[in-house]
Motif scaffolding. Structure first.
Motif, PDB file in Angstrom:
ATOM      1  N   PHE A   1      -6.699  -0.597  -5.946  1.00  0.00           N
ATOM      2  CA  PHE A   1      -6.838  -1.770  -5.152  1.00  0.00           C
ATOM      3  C   PHE A   1      -8.113  -2.543  -5.246  1.00  0.00           C
ATOM      4  CE2 PHE A   1      -2.958  -3.011  -2.979  1.00  0.00           C
ATOM      5  CZ  PHE A   1      -2.440  -1.613  -2.988  1.00  0.00           C
ATOM      6  N   VAL A   2      -9.090  -1.741  -5.700  1.00  0.00           N
ATOM      7  CA  VAL A   2     -10.457  -2.364  -6.156  1.00  0.00           C
ATOM      8  C   VAL A   2     -10.279  -3.183  -7.441  1.00  0.00           C
ATOM      9  CG1 VAL A   2     -12.869  -1.849  -6.660  1.00  0.00           C
ATOM     10  CG2 VAL A   2     -11.792  -0.917  -4.640  1.00  0.00           C
TER      11      VAL A   2
ATOM     12  N   PHE B   1       0.749   4.157  -2.926  1.00  0.00           N
ATOM     13  CA  PHE B   1       0.382   5.481  -2.726  1.00  0.00           C
ATOM     14  C   PHE B   1       1.353   6.338  -2.912  1.00  0.00           C
ATOM     15  CE2 PHE B   1      -2.680   8.296  -0.696  1.00  0.00           C
ATOM     16  CZ  PHE B   1      -1.820   9.432  -0.300  1.00  0.00           C
TER      17      PHE B   1
ATOM     18  N   MET C   1       0.518   8.715   3.430  1.00  0.00           N
ATOM     19  CA  MET C   1      -0.855   7.852   3.550  1.00  0.00           C
ATOM     20  C   MET C   1      -1.717   7.957   4.567  1.00  0.00           C
ATOM     21  SD  MET C   1      -1.159   4.031   1.917  1.00  0.00           S
ATOM     22  CE  MET C   1      -1.688   2.983   3.405  1.00  0.00           C
TER      23      MET C   1
ATOM     24  N   GLN D   1     -18.634  -3.568  -3.193  1.00  0.00           N
ATOM     25  CA  GLN D   1     -18.601  -3.526  -4.750  1.00  0.00           C
ATOM     26  C   GLN D   1     -19.102  -4.935  -5.101  1.00  0.00           C
ATOM     27  OE1 GLN D   1     -15.418  -2.300  -6.754  1.00  0.00           O
ATOM     28  NE2 GLN D   1     -16.488  -0.941  -8.263  1.00  0.00           N
TER      29      GLN D   1
ATOM     30  N   VAL E   1     -10.820   1.098   1.557  1.00  0.00           N
ATOM     31  CA  VAL E   1     -10.370   0.181   0.664  1.00  0.00           C
ATOM     32  C   VAL E   1     -11.187  -0.989   0.839  1.00  0.00           C
ATOM     33  CG1 VAL E   1      -8.748  -1.024  -0.946  1.00  0.00           C
ATOM     34  CG2 VAL E   1      -8.254   1.309  -0.225  1.00  0.00           C
TER      35      VAL E   1
ATOM     36  N   ARG F   1     -14.802  -0.547   0.678  1.00  0.00           N
ATOM     37  CA  ARG F   1     -15.160  -0.608  -0.784  1.00  0.00           C
ATOM     38  C   ARG F   1     -15.310  -1.628  -1.531  1.00  0.00           C
ATOM     39  NH1 ARG F   1     -12.967   3.917  -4.982  1.00  0.00           N
ATOM     40  NH2 ARG F   1     -13.771   2.868  -6.817  1.00  0.00           N
TER      41      ARG F   1
ATOM     42  N   ARG G   1     -19.613  -7.417  -8.125  1.00  0.00           N
ATOM     43  CA  ARG G   1     -18.988  -7.851  -9.403  1.00  0.00           C
ATOM     44  C   ARG G   1     -20.062  -7.725 -10.687  1.00  0.00           C
ATOM     45  NH1 ARG G   1     -14.340 -12.408  -9.830  1.00  0.00           N
ATOM     46  NH2 ARG G   1     -13.178 -11.613  -8.147  1.00  0.00           N
TER      47      ARG G   1
ATOM     48  N   PHE H   1      -8.195  -6.290  -6.776  1.00  0.00           N
ATOM     49  CA  PHE H   1      -8.954  -7.473  -6.037  1.00  0.00           C
ATOM     50  C   PHE H   1      -9.853  -8.236  -7.108  1.00  0.00           C
ATOM     51  CE2 PHE H   1      -6.720  -6.325  -2.642  1.00  0.00           C
ATOM     52  CZ  PHE H   1      -7.279  -5.597  -1.797  1.00  0.00           C
ATOM     53  N   ASN H   2     -10.548  -7.414  -8.096  1.00  0.00           N
ATOM     54  CA  ASN H   2     -11.598  -8.055  -8.843  1.00  0.00           C
ATOM     55  C   ASN H   2     -10.766  -8.674 -10.106  1.00  0.00           C
ATOM     56  OD1 ASN H   2     -13.545  -6.824  -7.614  1.00  0.00           O
ATOM     57  ND2 ASN H   2     -13.741  -4.850  -8.715  1.00  0.00           N
TER      58      ASN H   2
ATOM     59  N   LEU I   1      -7.121   4.622   5.164  1.00  0.00           N
ATOM     60  CA  LEU I   1      -7.162   4.368   3.847  1.00  0.00           C
ATOM     61  C   LEU I   1      -7.281   3.040   3.448  1.00  0.00           C
ATOM     62  CD1 LEU I   1      -7.316   5.725   0.957  1.00  0.00           C
ATOM     63  CD2 LEU I   1      -4.876   5.793   1.219  1.00  0.00           C
ATOM     64  N   ASN I   2      -6.533   2.316   4.148  1.00  0.00           N
ATOM     65  CA  ASN I   2      -6.814   0.814   3.891  1.00  0.00           C
ATOM     66  C   ASN I   2      -8.145   0.542   4.117  1.00  0.00           C
ATOM     67  OD1 ASN I   2      -4.213   0.508   2.686  1.00  0.00           O
ATOM     68  ND2 ASN I   2      -2.989  -0.016   4.314  1.00  0.00           N
TER      69      ASN I   2
ATOM     70  N   TYR J   1      -5.822   5.604  -5.340  1.00  0.00           N
ATOM     71  CA  TYR J   1      -5.361   4.377  -4.497  1.00  0.00           C
ATOM     72  C   TYR J   1      -6.459   3.501  -4.552  1.00  0.00           C
ATOM     73  CZ  TYR J   1      -3.436   2.166  -0.626  1.00  0.00           C
ATOM     74  OH  TYR J   1      -2.882   1.265   0.366  1.00  0.00           O
ATOM     75  N   GLN J   2      -7.668   3.947  -4.257  1.00  0.00           N
ATOM     76  CA  GLN J   2      -8.775   3.244  -3.901  1.00  0.00           C
ATOM     77  C   GLN J   2      -9.202   2.204  -5.034  1.00  0.00           C
ATOM     78  OE1 GLN J   2     -12.108   4.275  -1.350  1.00  0.00           O
ATOM     79  NE2 GLN J   2     -10.870   5.889  -0.863  1.00  0.00           N
ATOM     80  N   ASP J   3      -9.261   3.121  -6.170  1.00  0.00           N
ATOM     81  CA  ASP J   3      -9.547   2.546  -7.317  1.00  0.00           C
ATOM     82  C   ASP J   3      -8.569   1.564  -7.838  1.00  0.00           C
ATOM     83  OD1 ASP J   3     -10.729   5.768  -9.157  1.00  0.00           O
ATOM     84  OD2 ASP J   3     -11.689   4.239  -7.768  1.00  0.00           O
TER      85      ASP J   3
ATOM     86  N   GLY K   1       0.879  -1.261   0.049  1.00  0.00           N
ATOM     87  CA  GLY K   1       0.216   0.081  -0.071  1.00  0.00           C
ATOM     88  C   GLY K   1       0.833   1.218  -0.085  1.00  0.00           C
TER      89      GLY K   1
ATOM     90  N   GLU L   1      -5.889   9.803  -2.911  1.00  0.00           N
ATOM     91  CA  GLU L   1      -6.720   8.579  -2.237  1.00  0.00           C
ATOM     92  C   GLU L   1      -7.639   7.804  -3.153  1.00  0.00           C
ATOM     93  OE1 GLU L   1      -8.409  10.594   1.239  1.00  0.00           O
ATOM     94  OE2 GLU L   1      -6.502  11.122   1.938  1.00  0.00           O
TER      95      GLU L   1
END
Lengths: 186, 222
Positions: free
Chosen positions: A54-55, A33, B30, B45, B38, B41, B47, A58-59, B34-35, A50-52, A29, A47
């Motif tokens: 890791f999402v 970042f 950071m 979310q 994540v 989210r 699929r 994961f997907n 934040l983690n 960063y979220q985009d 992370g 931020e």
């Protein structure tokens, strides 16, 4: 390439294990970042990207091919692409120096080598100021090579290019940086 | 620049490396939560990949279907379009039907100038006429009303053949348009086209003269 811990991590990520995801965030992370923050101005934007990143990781973990690159390099590639996409999407006003006439190419290598090679605190400050005038992708390139000490092959994978193109771009950017320093000095 | 040279420069460019290190130290830190955001989210979310991947295939299938429908040959109303033995027989049967106007109205009929084509058509028709005799009388009338656009020049040989086979005569007009022998213009059609081309040229020349006269008048007035 992929380590034994990465293999365990990958197994957990493919099963969508929250523990594996948490572990990944803790391992990678901070670096991701920092990479995003170099490219994208503003902490809120960093931020969001960063979220985009890791999402997306994961997907799409099933798309990762351990034979092509290390996990860290794959993450860097996604982070780089997401940052560049974000910049294009938002069309943020960025002011940077553009060497339209190709004057930087005409500079001698000796001058450039001396400026960057001879230790000088004033030159360091000038370089820092000059770095702000580089476009985000060129700045990322310089950082990946000099700070993160990535190989040309890894940088080519991250930027979706080829090593020879990366090499020529690095050489050009180095001279461009020197040109900017000269302009700032004058 | 080669990779070895660049690697050497990486070690030599001390100022650049120091500048980058200082810049990295000044980057924003950071946030601690934040983690957690994540993770939140990622769990929330849903699929969407399956939905996203189906629609390109559906679109491609629609396009392929559209192309197939448009490119398929139209179904012919006559039995000529049938394939196989049944189709061949039907094709031969249609030829004797077409021949009948030549038998009953000799003023319209004229033998073809193109000997090899007519000979093969006539021999084929000969065989079928022997099979299908009653069909001749029924179909003759509609063909009698057709305007004569394609006339066939008589030659002594074809005239002899027609004499030998009184019930079997084919005009070029009777052969279906899909047959290769019907792709050529008749001499009458060519003459008509030449005449029309000449008339068009004369009209164009007249128009050009009028335009030139008008332009001269305009310049004279000025």
């Amino acid at each position: 390439m992929t380590t034994i811990t990465d293999i365990d991590l990958l197994e957990g990520l493919r099963k969508q294990s929250p523990k594996a995801q948490q572990q990944m965030l803790e391992c990678y992370g901070r670096n991701i970042f920092a990479q995003v923050a170099r490219l994208v101005p503003g902490i809120e934007n960093a931020e969001e990207v960063y979220q985009d990143v890791f999402v997306k990781v994961f997907n799409n973990i099933n798309r990762y091919d351990a034979e092509k690159s290390a996990l860290k390099t794959w993450l860097s590639r996604i982070a780089y692409n997401e940052s560049i996409s974000f910049l294009r999407r938002k069309s943020l006003p960025v002011v940077y120096y553009e060497d339209r006439n190709g004057e930087a190419e005409k500079l001698s290598d000796e001058e450039v080598d001396e400026t960057f090679g001879r230790p000088n605190a004033e030159t360091v400050q000038l370089i820092r100021a000059a770095l702000k005038h580089l476009p985000p992708d060129e700045r990322a390139l310089i950082t990946m090579f000099y700070y993160e000490e990535m190989s040309l092959k890894e940088i080519a994978y991250v930027t979706e290019s080829i090593p020879t193109t990366v090499a020529s771009k690095l050489s050009r950017t180095r001279k461009k940086l020197y040109k900017i320093i000269k302009i700032l000095q004058s | 620049m080669k990779e070895e040279q660049l690697n050497t420069l990486r070690q030599q460019d001390i100022n650049l490396r120091d500048a980058l290190k200082l810049d990295e130290a000044e980057l924003p830190q950071m946030p601690a939560d934040l983690n957690a955001r994540v993770m939140q989210r990622a769990t929330q979310q849903p699929r969407k990949t399956t939905v996203r991947r189906i629609w390109p295939w559906l679109a491609a299938a629609c396009v392929v279907g559209f192309i197939i429908v448009n490119l398929m040959p139209p179904k012919a109303s006559s039995p000529i379009s049938l394939q196989g033995e049944g189709g061949v027989v039907a094709e031969k049967e249609s030829q004797p039907e077409v021949e009948t106007p030549s038998v009953e109205q000799p003023s319209i009929e004229q033998p073809s100038a193109e000997l090899p084509i007519k000979h093969s058509a006539q021999t084929r028709v000969k065989r079928m006429v022997a099979k299908v005799q009653p069909a001749k009388v029924e179909v003759s009338e509609p063909f009698a009303e057709e305007p004569l656009l394609a006339q066939e020049v008589a030659t002594p040989e074809t005239e002899k053949k027609t004499k030998v086979e009184p019930t079997v005569t084919l005009t070029e007009r009777d052969i279906p348009i899909t047959r290769p022998e019907n792709y050529k213009y008749t001499p009458e059609e060519i003459a008509l086209m030449k005449k029309q081309a000449n008339e068009a040229y004369l009209k164009w020349a007249q128009l050009e003269l009028e335009i030139a006269k008008h332009n001269l008048e305009q310049t004279a007035q000025k």
